[in-house]
Design an enzyme around this catalytic site. Structure first.
Site, mmCIF file in Angstrom:
data_model
loop_
_atom_site.group_PDB
_atom_site.id
_atom_site.type_symbol
_atom_site.label_atom_id
_atom_site.label_comp_id
_atom_site.label_asym_id
_atom_site.label_seq_id
_atom_site.Cartn_x
_atom_site.Cartn_y
_atom_site.Cartn_z
ATOM 1 N N ASP A 2 27.541 36.304 43.674
ATOM 2 C CA ASP A 2 27.887 37.293 42.747
ATOM 3 C C ASP A 2 27.815 36.951 41.485
ATOM 4 O O ASP A 2 27.951 38.044 40.642
ATOM 5 C CB ASP A 2 29.550 37.356 43.290
ATOM 6 C CG ASP A 2 29.748 37.814 44.446
ATOM 7 O OD1 ASP A 2 28.948 38.585 45.107
ATOM 8 O OD2 ASP A 2 30.684 37.572 45.260
ATOM 9 N N GLU B 173 39.032 46.973 56.873
ATOM 10 C CA GLU B 173 39.558 45.702 57.539
ATOM 11 C C GLU B 173 40.982 45.544 57.252
ATOM 12 O O GLU B 173 41.732 45.475 58.246
ATOM 13 C CB GLU B 173 38.692 44.393 57.655
ATOM 14 C CG GLU B 173 37.662 44.665 58.328
ATOM 15 C CD GLU B 173 36.353 43.591 57.838
ATOM 16 O OE1 GLU B 173 35.463 43.384 58.274
ATOM 17 O OE2 GLU B 173 37.018 42.791 57.107
ATOM 18 N N ALA C 3 27.836 37.122 52.069
ATOM 19 C CA ALA C 3 27.686 35.677 52.132
ATOM 20 C C ALA C 3 26.324 35.402 52.500
ATOM 21 O O ALA C 3 25.875 34.383 52.028
ATOM 22 C CB ALA C 3 28.521 35.401 53.230
ATOM 23 N N GLY D 34 30.824 25.730 41.779
ATOM 24 C CA GLY D 34 31.193 26.746 42.805
ATOM 25 C C GLY D 34 31.069 26.574 44.259
ATOM 26 O O GLY D 34 29.924 25.747 44.475
ATOM 27 N N VAL E 157 35.625 24.954 35.121
ATOM 28 C CA VAL E 157 34.521 24.920 33.937
ATOM 29 C C VAL E 157 35.006 26.116 32.985
ATOM 30 O O VAL E 157 35.291 27.211 33.462
ATOM 31 C CB VAL E 157 33.037 25.381 34.646
ATOM 32 C CG1 VAL E 157 32.108 25.492 33.387
ATOM 33 C CG2 VAL E 157 32.409 24.290 35.388
ATOM 34 N N GLY F 268 31.634 28.055 47.047
ATOM 35 C CA GLY F 268 31.544 29.191 47.791
ATOM 36 C C GLY F 268 30.239 28.938 48.813
ATOM 37 O O GLY F 268 29.598 28.099 48.724
ATOM 38 N N PHE F 269 29.910 30.228 49.471
ATOM 39 C CA PHE F 269 28.619 30.085 50.408
ATOM 40 C C PHE F 269 27.441 29.688 49.874
ATOM 41 O O PHE F 269 26.545 28.914 50.320
ATOM 42 C CB PHE F 269 28.595 31.441 51.175
ATOM 43 C CG PHE F 269 29.704 32.003 51.970
ATOM 44 C CD1 PHE F 269 29.653 31.389 53.051
ATOM 45 C CD2 PHE F 269 30.465 32.755 51.527
ATOM 46 C CE1 PHE F 269 30.842 31.689 53.869
ATOM 47 C CE2 PHE F 269 31.460 33.231 52.499
ATOM 48 C CZ PHE F 269 31.778 32.637 53.700
ATOM 49 N N GLY F 270 27.284 30.197 48.451
ATOM 50 C CA GLY F 270 25.920 30.020 47.857
ATOM 51 C C GLY F 270 25.949 28.515 47.278
ATOM 52 O O GLY F 270 24.820 27.884 47.498
#
Length: 719
Positions: A600, A470, A616, A311, A379, A313-315
């Site tokens: 998450d 938003e 995030a 992954g 995966v 993403g941010f992490g």
């Protein structure tokens, strides 16, 4: 029987190896971050100095000619010609230098002008320092913030005459000529220091050595710094010492004529190294071969621990960005080849930004990190006993596994709603929703059925968290401003936007007063807010709320809930109701050694005993914590403190001029929160290009009230 050779780095303890790598990699990362800005600053300072001189002469041409005739005559050139050439160079070349356009040509022109002035007229230290800097630009060219650098890749493969050989020449000058110039600068500075100490004496030395610049510097200090400069030992430290010494003398009033330009030359040596024939260069090459192994992935020793991060993403990126400084092999697997900045995904869906503005190719983020390998794949299985990860028809072993696989939409057991109520998690989602929203206006324009027009111009957003709020604000802005005067049969401003929330207020994670401000801002935009309203059914042409209310609409957007990735199923691990994997205090998956879950994917209670939010910053902090944990294992240190999420605040925007921000100690709303929201989001984007593109689009939209990405792509099943 063959014996595996012992690498140099294996002769050191793990603590020394890891610490050296962290320090060196961190130092280089800092230099890489600073150098483009320093390069731009240097070009700005030189350009303004030369351009100012040219403008003065251009404003008084007669004086310029008289200066060329009497003050600094060039023996082999007519005064008028000398004045004209000088003014042209001083006007045109600085502008080119500032923008990084034809940088080498511009720098060479100014350098030539200064060299003639230094030799033919009056020798001054300022000219010498400027020549030293300009010679660097002649050989290396401009840095990242320049037109030359932006066009270099395309020109190298273009069909323009002489483009390819010129780009090869420029590449050779950058790779080979620039280090030679750094070496020359070292020797030149050393000669000047020795001259100021009275050790070295040359004929006409004032024309070639800026001796006055080192006035007041003690003979002993000058000699030591000269020796360090000659051998190229600790050149960045030498540069810093020179800056500090001369600055101190200037502050004490012992060096009143000191200018900024010597500091810029020392800065070049600090940031770009010592060049050829230096101990620093030899040390750097030894580190590359024995500690860093950053040239290419194949150079990384096989016995280094293999960390697989699933992954991007941010992490995942936060984890890799810290791990890459360690002596580990890293494989980053993602089903997409890009990192998506999800907080701005809704702006793709509402025609504010294009996908390229909020997504960055993953490989580009780690192109200079030799121990990082990026793999495109999805995966589908993990065997924690054999320590293997399977993706498609491929598999690989791991020593440490980090799962940062994020989340997807949750329809709370009503997956049949998905075709009628898309959510926002991927670029594909954003583009699809954009097409659906814009197509609704187009269908309304072509329809002659008033009831269907009303249905098409009704937009329902389910869920009033930050994404839902938003989205509602952005669609309202699109209808009232972005599409104004573009249709002849319908008025887009008549569109009905409904925000449906099952709770008693919007933005439930925010303080009540900010929720109230956000609700008022939405209502000012014409958004209808339905609180305490639970959606019971979604179909192609309507939404049912409760048992009695039904809203006719063909556009429903889902922002009500998420469910974690199937990582728990891959591991056969315990999960909560949202599918998040149960982890311990250090984010290790329960019952699985050296397997971590973050973002998450993880069901962590690291927020003072409460669940960590799916934000995030939380994912970034978790990724950083896991990297520290792996680092401690490599160092043989005791475990870290348990993961503790530090909440940095929450932000949500409503339209083009309002937002809410909660930092705990301070709560903001309105325009000031909107500007803060914009600054924070631009700052967190990956890549300079994305930041500039988003800023340009926002500025254009803000002042023109127009959205430029109103493109409908993909097929539509009906009219």
């Amino acid at each position: 029987m063959s014996v595996t050779p012992v690498l140099q780095e294996e002769r050191f303890s793990p603590f020394v190896r890891v610490t050296m790598r962290i320090w060196v990699k961190s130092y280089r990362s800092i230099l890489a971050l600073i150098s483009p800005f320093f390069d731009l600053l240097v070009r700005l300072l030189i350009a303004q100095a030369i351009l100012r001189s040219g403008l003065v002469k251009l404003g008084d041409w007669d004086t310029a000619v008289n200066l060329a005739r009497f003050e600094y005559p060039v023996s082999w050139m007519a005064p008028e010609t000398a004045a004209l050439i000088g003014v042209l160079i001083e006007i045109v070349a600085p502008i080119l230098l500032l923008f990084g356009l034809f940088t080498r040509f511009a720098a060479f022109s100014i350098l030539t002008l200064l060299a003639v002035s230094q030799i033919e007229y009056v020798a001054v230290d300022l000219n010498l320092w400027l020549i030293a800097i300009l010679g660097w630009y002649v050989l290396r060219g401009a840095g990242a913030f320049s037109f030359d650098r932006a066009a270099s890749a395309g020109l190298g493969g273009s069909a323009l005459p002489f483009a390819r050989p010129m780009m090869r020449l420029f590449g050779w000058l950058t790779d080979c000529g620039a280090p030679v110039w750094l070496m020359i600068l070292r020797f030149w500075i050393a000669a000047t220091l020795l001259g100021s100490a009275g050790i070295l004496s040359l004929s006409e030395e004032s024309k070639f050595l800026p001796l006055n610049s080192f006035a007041g510097l003690g003979a002993t200090a000058a000699t030591i710094l000269a020796i360090l400069s000659i051998v190229g030992l600790l050149v960045p430290v030498t540069g810093l010492l020179l800056i500090l010494s001369l600055s101190t003398l200037a502050v004490m009033g012992l060096h009143p004529d000191l200018s900024l330009y010597p500091m810029l030359v020392f800065g070049l040596l600090i940031l770009f190294g010592s060049g050829y024939m230096s101990i620093d260069r030899l040390a750097s090459r030894w580190l590359e071969s024995n500690i860093l192994f950053d040239r290419k992935y194949d150079d990384v020793p096989d016995h280094w621990p293999h960390v697989v991060v699933v992954g991007a993403g941010f992490g995942g990126l936060s984890c890799v960005n810290r791990l890459k400084n360690l002596p580990v092999r890293i494989t980053l697997i993602d089903r997409h080849n890009y990192h998506l900045f999800q907080p701005l995904l809704y702006q793709i869906a509402t025609a504010g930004l294009s996908p390229a503005d909020v997504a960055t190719p993953i490989r580009g983020l780690f192109r200079k990190d030799g121990n990082v390998r990026v793999v495109l794949g999805e995966v589908d299985a993990i065997d924690s006993k054999s320590k293997t990860v399977t993706f498609g028809q491929n598999s690989m072993d791991y020593d440490h596994l980090v799962l940062a696989t994020g989340a997807s939409h949750s329809y709370f057991g009503k997956d049949e709603w998905a075709p009628f109520a898309p959510g926002l998690k991927t670029i594909e989602d954003g583009v699809s929703v954009r097409a659906h929203v814009l197509r609704a206006f187009e269908k309304a324009e072509s329809s002659s059925d008033p009831s269907r027009i009303e249905r098409l111009l009704t937009f329902v957003i389910v869920g009033a968290g930050p994404t839902g709020v938003e989205l509602a604000g952005a669609i309202a802005e699109l209808a009232r401003h972005g599409l104004k005067d573009e249709f002849s049969q319908i008025d887009p401003a008549r569109a009905r936007i409904l925000l449906v929330q099952s709770g008693d207020r919007i933005l439930p994670a925010f303080p009540k007063e900010l929720s109230a401000h956000a609700a008022q801002s939405l209502e000012d935009l014409g958004v209808e807010i339905r609180l305490g309203s639970r959606v019971t059914n979604i179909a192609a042409d309507h939404v049912e709320i409760g048992k009695e209310s039904q809203i006719a609409t063909e556009t429903v957007l889902w922002a009500a809930g998420v469910v974690a990735s199937p990582a728990g199923r891959w591991l056969d691990a315990e999960t909560d109701r949202a599918g998040r994997v149960q982890v311990d205090d250090h984010l290790r998956v329960t019952g699985h050694e050296n397997v971590f879950a973050i973002g998450d994917t993880a069901g962590s209670n690291g927020w003072k005993g409460n669940p960590v939010p799916g934000l995030a910053p939380a994912a970034k902090q978790a990724g950083n914590h896991v990297a520290k944990s792996i680092e401690n294992q490599l160092l043989g240190k005791a475990g870290l403190e348990p993961f503790a999420y530090q909440h940095q605040g929450s932000l949500a925007t409503i339209g083009r001029k309002s937002a809410v921000a909660d930092f705990g100690f301070i709560k903001l709303h309105g325009a000031i929160a909107w500007w803060l929201w914009g600054a924070v989001h631009v700052g967190f984007l990956s890549g300079t290009r994305n930041r500039i593109a988003v800023l340009v689009n926002w500025i254009w939209s803000y002042f023109t009230l127009q959205l430029g990405i109103r493109l409908i792509t993909g097929k539509d099943s009906g009219a």
